[in-house]
Design a protein around this motif. Structure first.
Motif, PDB file in Angstrom:
ATOM      1  N   ALA A   1       0.831  -1.204   0.000  1.00 33.16           N
ATOM      2  CA  ALA A   1       0.000   0.000   0.000  1.00 33.16           C
ATOM      3  C   ALA A   1       0.865   1.253   0.000  1.00 33.16           C
ATOM      4  CB  ALA A   1      -0.909  -0.005   1.222  1.00 33.16           C
ATOM      5  N   GLN A   2       0.414   2.238  -0.748  1.00 34.28           N
ATOM      6  CA  GLN A   2       1.138   3.501  -0.768  1.00 34.28           C
ATOM      7  C   GLN A   2       0.795   4.303   0.478  1.00 34.28           C
ATOM      8  OE1 GLN A   2       0.193   5.350  -4.559  1.00 34.28           O
ATOM      9  NE2 GLN A   2       2.374   5.154  -5.052  1.00 34.28           N
ATOM     10  N   LYS A   3       1.754   5.039   0.937  1.00 33.49           N
ATOM     11  CA  LYS A   3       1.537   5.865   2.115  1.00 33.49           C
ATOM     12  C   LYS A   3       0.913   7.185   1.700  1.00 33.49           C
ATOM     13  CE  LYS A   3       5.197   3.810   4.753  1.00 33.49           C
ATOM     14  NZ  LYS A   3       6.349   3.981   5.577  1.00 33.49           N
ATOM     15  N   THR A   4       0.092   7.700   2.582  1.00 32.16           N
ATOM     16  CA  THR A   4      -0.543   8.989   2.317  1.00 32.16           C
ATOM     17  C   THR A   4       0.480  10.102   2.546  1.00 32.16           C
ATOM     18  OG1 THR A   4      -1.254   9.315   4.595  1.00 32.16           O
ATOM     19  CG2 THR A   4      -2.749   8.081   3.149  1.00 32.16           C
ATOM     20  N   PRO A   5       0.230  11.264   1.981  1.00 31.77           N
ATOM     21  CA  PRO A   5       1.144  12.385   2.220  1.00 31.77           C
ATOM     22  C   PRO A   5       1.287  12.722   3.712  1.00 31.77           C
ATOM     23  CG  PRO A   5      -0.293  12.902   0.389  1.00 31.77           C
ATOM     24  CD  PRO A   5      -0.778  11.610   0.978  1.00 31.77           C
ATOM     25  N   GLU A   6       0.214  12.540   4.472  1.00 33.47           N
ATOM     26  CA  GLU A   6       0.273  12.807   5.915  1.00 33.47           C
ATOM     27  C   GLU A   6       1.218  11.826   6.611  1.00 33.47           C
ATOM     28  OE1 GLU A   6      -2.739  12.414   4.300  1.00 33.47           O
ATOM     29  OE2 GLU A   6      -3.203  14.559   4.185  1.00 33.47           O
ATOM     30  N   GLN A   7       1.157  10.558   6.214  1.00 32.39           N
ATOM     31  CA  GLN A   7       2.036   9.544   6.807  1.00 32.39           C
ATOM     32  C   GLN A   7       3.499   9.836   6.459  1.00 32.39           C
ATOM     33  OE1 GLN A   7       0.135   6.144   5.034  1.00 32.39           O
ATOM     34  NE2 GLN A   7      -0.582   5.413   7.040  1.00 32.39           N
ATOM     35  N   LEU A   8       3.734  10.204   5.213  1.00 29.67           N
ATOM     36  CA  LEU A   8       5.094  10.530   4.789  1.00 29.67           C
ATOM     37  C   LEU A   8       5.630  11.752   5.541  1.00 29.67           C
ATOM     38  CD1 LEU A   8       4.760   9.971   0.935  1.00 29.67           C
ATOM     39  CD2 LEU A   8       6.015   8.553   2.561  1.00 29.67           C
ATOM     40  N   ALA A   9       4.789  12.761   5.697  1.00 25.86           N
ATOM     41  CA  ALA A   9       5.205  13.968   6.425  1.00 25.86           C
ATOM     42  C   ALA A   9       5.501  13.642   7.883  1.00 25.86           C
ATOM     43  CB  ALA A   9       4.119  15.035   6.331  1.00 25.86           C
ATOM     44  N   GLN A  10       4.688  12.787   8.483  1.00 27.93           N
ATOM     45  CA  GLN A  10       4.895  12.411   9.879  1.00 27.93           C
ATOM     46  C   GLN A  10       6.203  11.636  10.047  1.00 27.93           C
ATOM     47  OE1 GLN A  10       1.817   9.928  11.504  1.00 27.93           O
ATOM     48  NE2 GLN A  10       2.299  10.510  13.598  1.00 27.93           N
ATOM     49  N   GLU A  11       6.483  10.710   9.138  1.00 31.93           N
ATOM     50  CA  GLU A  11       7.732   9.961   9.189  1.00 31.93           C
ATOM     51  C   GLU A  11       8.939  10.884   9.018  1.00 31.93           C
ATOM     52  OE1 GLU A  11       7.949   6.729   6.447  1.00 31.93           O
ATOM     53  OE2 GLU A  11       6.216   5.708   7.320  1.00 31.93           O
ATOM     54  N   PHE A  12       8.818  11.837   8.079  1.00 31.12           N
ATOM     55  CA  PHE A  12       9.911  12.770   7.835  1.00 31.12           C
ATOM     56  C   PHE A  12      10.180  13.619   9.081  1.00 31.12           C
ATOM     57  CE2 PHE A  12      11.279  17.056   6.614  1.00 31.12           C
ATOM     58  CZ  PHE A  12      12.516  16.751   6.082  1.00 31.12           C
ATOM     59  N   GLU A  13       9.129  14.125   9.717  1.00 33.48           N
ATOM     60  CA  GLU A  13       9.294  14.942  10.918  1.00 33.48           C
ATOM     61  C   GLU A  13       9.958  14.140  12.034  1.00 33.48           C
ATOM     62  OE1 GLU A  13       8.909  18.226  11.379  1.00 33.48           O
ATOM     63  OE2 GLU A  13       8.485  18.298   9.247  1.00 33.48           O
ATOM     64  N   GLY A  14       9.596  12.867  12.160  1.00 32.66           N
ATOM     65  CA  GLY A  14      10.204  12.011  13.175  1.00 32.66           C
ATOM     66  C   GLY A  14      11.679  11.795  12.923  1.00 32.66           C
ATOM     67  N   ARG A  15      12.033  11.528  11.673  1.00 25.09           N
ATOM     68  CA  ARG A  15      13.443  11.334  11.322  1.00 25.09           C
ATOM     69  C   ARG A  15      14.224  12.631  11.495  1.00 25.09           C
ATOM     70  NH1 ARG A  15      11.373   8.238   6.919  1.00 25.09           N
ATOM     71  NH2 ARG A  15      11.710  10.008   5.548  1.00 25.09           N
ATOM     72  N   LYS A  16      13.594  13.749  11.130  1.00 26.35           N
ATOM     73  CA  LYS A  16      14.254  15.051  11.257  1.00 26.35           C
ATOM     74  C   LYS A  16      14.520  15.370  12.731  1.00 26.35           C
ATOM     75  CE  LYS A  16      12.432  19.343  10.702  1.00 26.35           C
ATOM     76  NZ  LYS A  16      11.646  20.367  10.034  1.00 26.35           N
ATOM     77  N   ALA A  17      13.547  15.130  13.588  1.00 26.56           N
ATOM     78  CA  ALA A  17      13.723  15.399  15.020  1.00 26.56           C
ATOM     79  C   ALA A  17      14.815  14.510  15.607  1.00 26.56           C
ATOM     80  CB  ALA A  17      12.404  15.191  15.751  1.00 26.56           C
ATOM     81  N   LYS A  18      14.835  13.253  15.191  1.00 26.04           N
ATOM     82  CA  LYS A  18      15.850  12.329  15.688  1.00 26.04           C
ATOM     83  C   LYS A  18      17.243  12.774  15.233  1.00 26.04           C
ATOM     84  CE  LYS A  18      16.829   7.396  15.851  1.00 26.04           C
ATOM     85  NZ  LYS A  18      16.447   6.084  15.370  1.00 26.04           N
ATOM     86  N   GLY A  19      17.354  13.207  13.992  1.00 28.15           N
ATOM     87  CA  GLY A  19      18.630  13.682  13.464  1.00 28.15           C
ATOM     88  C   GLY A  19      19.092  14.951  14.151  1.00 28.15           C
TER      89      GLY A  19
END
Length: 86
Positions: free
Chosen positions: A2-20
């Motif tokens: 299944a493809q991820k929604t733009p909201e899911q992608l944005a949430q994952e990106f924010e999580g990775r960005k905060a961790k970095g």
């Protein structure tokens, strides 16, 4: 798959960005330590271990992620240096 929604992608990106940011900000500790010493000297306070610890504890509770991580790392290194010297 299944493809991820733009909201899911944005949430994952924010999580990775905060961790970095938290990881990279730990390398910011020398600047945080130097700024704490400069603030103490500018205020006319002698930079003692107790005063420096208090200043770094304030930085470690900041809302800015780099300052928070750098403050926590600087505080940990200061405590380690004090323990080694004792």
């Amino acid at each position: 798959m299944a493809q991820k929604t733009p909201e899911q992608l944005a949430q994952e990106f924010e999580g990775r960005k905060a961790k970095g940011l938290a990881k990279g900000a730990a390398a910011y500790w020398p600047n945080v330590m130097a700024n704490a010493v400069l603030r103490l000297v500018a205020a006319g306070t002698e930079p003692s271990v107790a005063a420096l610890t208090e200043a770094l504890e304030k930085d470690a509770t900041a809302s800015d992620p780099p300052l928070k991580a750098g403050g926590a790392e600087a505080l940990a290194r200061l405590k380690q240096a004090v323990a080694k010297a004792s």
